[in-house]
Design an enzyme around this catalytic site. Structure first.
Site, PDB file in Angstrom:
ATOM      1  N   SER A  75       1.230  -1.217  -0.150  1.00 31.69           N
ATOM      2  CA  SER A  75       0.093  -0.331  -0.353  1.00 31.69           C
ATOM      3  C   SER A  75       1.004   0.872  -0.039  1.00 31.69           C
ATOM      4  CB  SER A  75      -0.805  -0.316   1.020  1.00 31.69           C
ATOM      5  OG  SER A  75       0.014  -0.284   1.976  1.00 31.69           O
ATOM      6  N   ASP A 236      -5.423   7.920   9.061  1.00 35.95           N
ATOM      7  CA  ASP A 236      -5.650   6.221   9.325  1.00 35.95           C
ATOM      8  C   ASP A 236      -5.206   6.718  11.233  1.00 35.95           C
ATOM      9  OD1 ASP A 236      -3.402   5.362   8.010  1.00 35.95           O
ATOM     10  OD2 ASP A 236      -4.541   4.338   6.712  1.00 35.95           O
ATOM     11  N   HIS A 239      -1.232   5.156   7.344  1.00 38.90           N
ATOM     12  CA  HIS A 239      -0.086   5.682   5.933  1.00 38.90           C
ATOM     13  C   HIS A 239       0.215   6.801   6.107  1.00 38.90           C
ATOM     14  CE1 HIS A 239      -2.645   1.574   5.454  1.00 38.90           C
ATOM     15  NE2 HIS A 239      -1.718   1.870   4.321  1.00 38.90           N
TER      16      HIS A 239
END
Length: 340
Positions: A75, A236, A239
């Site tokens: 990611s 979040d 990230h």
């Protein structure tokens, strides 16, 4: 045991099928599991549900066949946490690389959110079909959070780099980031996460250099700076934000540009990046890079020899972070080629 010897042992385990390293006692296991479950719940409740647009397309203007840049990994390579393609690391690197090379760059993002090192095999299959000139890999965080055996993770990464190098690609690997800065993770798990991630980063460095690639330490780029500046995290708190991805892209760009021969030598003048003590045995270089921001490690020679009494030689370089294009500049560079 020194950091260098630990990194060497993990990398050797990848080569010869050894296991991981036991780092916790049974007495802490229940607490650590509960902290891990709690951290995962907090992150998953706030993480973006969809990846940003891929940004695949051609960037920059100029004559000549476009350089092909493929981005593989997890990611962090996808850019999860931002909404615009122009804020993702692949687009930022492609835009800046096109300016340095004075020729177009075609970006192909093959990274997958949630990927671990064993998933690189499928990504490499797809990348080889694109015949890339240079490949950027960002991988490792999910290997740590999923408690994958370090030697197995490093083995898969080494295989991926070897396949790409054998096909004629230049490979730059952004090593495992420092997970000790993730706020939802409590102590003592946060301290162990830092130790695990740095040991994996060092072992990744040894394996990648042996396979013919070069590494850039993201541990401290996404480490102390992130610990003090929360704006570098997305909502979040796991990230990076757009600013965080720009910081990572800024240190990766130097190595990507150098790998394809377009990094200007003048950019390194007056820096301390090529001091005598930056040539070391690869295990020592890997351990040092894991705790130094944006350090590049690649194979080198000493007096015509690639190997010394303590193993292969490696060169550590620390360059000034590059100035990255703004998202608006990236969009202008691509014209209408950026989906979304």
């Amino acid at each position: 045991m020194t950091r260098a010897s630990t990194a060497r042992r993990l990398a050797a385990g990848a080569a010869y099928g050894g296991g991981g390293v036991g780092l916790v006692g049974a007495g802490l296991l229940a607490l650590l599991r509960e902290q891990a479950r709690s951290a995962r719940r907090k992150v998953e409740a706030r993480v973006a549900k969809e990846d940003p647009p891929s940004g695949d397309g051609i960037y920059g203007r100029g004559r000549g066949k476009p350089l092909v840049l493929a981005v593989l990994g997890d990611s962090s390579a996808v850019g999860l946490g931002v909404e615009r393609a122009s804020e993702t690391p692949g687009v930022l690197i492609a835009t800046a690389l096109a300016e340095l090379a004075e020729r177009p760059v075609r970006l192909v993002r093959l990274a997958v959110s949630g990927a671990v090192s064993r998933d690189l095999d499928e990504q490499v299959d797809k990348a080889l079909m694109e015949q890339p000139d240079v490949v950027v890999i960002m991988i490792g965080a999910n290997d740590v959070t999923s408690r994958a055996r370090p030697s197995v993770s490093v083995h898969h990464l080494s295989d991926a780099v070897s396949r790409l190098v054998e096909a004629g690609c230049e490979v730059v690997v952004g090593t495992c980031p420092d997970l000790g800065t993730i706020r939802p993770i409590g102590v003592p798990l946060r301290l162990l996460a830092r130790r695990w991630s740095r040991q994996l980063a060092a072992a990744q460095t040894i394996a990648v250099v042996a396979a013919g690639g070069r590494t850039v330490s993201l541990g401290d780029v996404l480490g102390p700076s992130f610990a003090t500046d929360r704006s570098l995290f997305s909502v979040d708190e796991f990230h990076p934000s757009a600013a965080g991805y720009a910081a990572a892209a800024a240190v990766l760009l130097r190595s990507v540009a150098d790998a394809v021969g377009v990094w200007p030598a003048a950019a390194d003048r007056g820096l301390l990046g090529l001091r005598r003590d930056t040539v070391r045995p690869v295990a020592q270089a890997a351990a040092r890079a894991a705790s130094r921001p944006g350090t590049e490690v690649q194979a080198t020679e000493v007096r015509g020899s690639e190997t010394g009494p303590r193993g292969p030689w490696a060169l550590l370089r620390r360059r000034r972070p590059s100035e990255m294009p703004t998202p608006e500049e990236a969009e202008r560079a691509a014209g209408s080629t950026i989906p979304g």
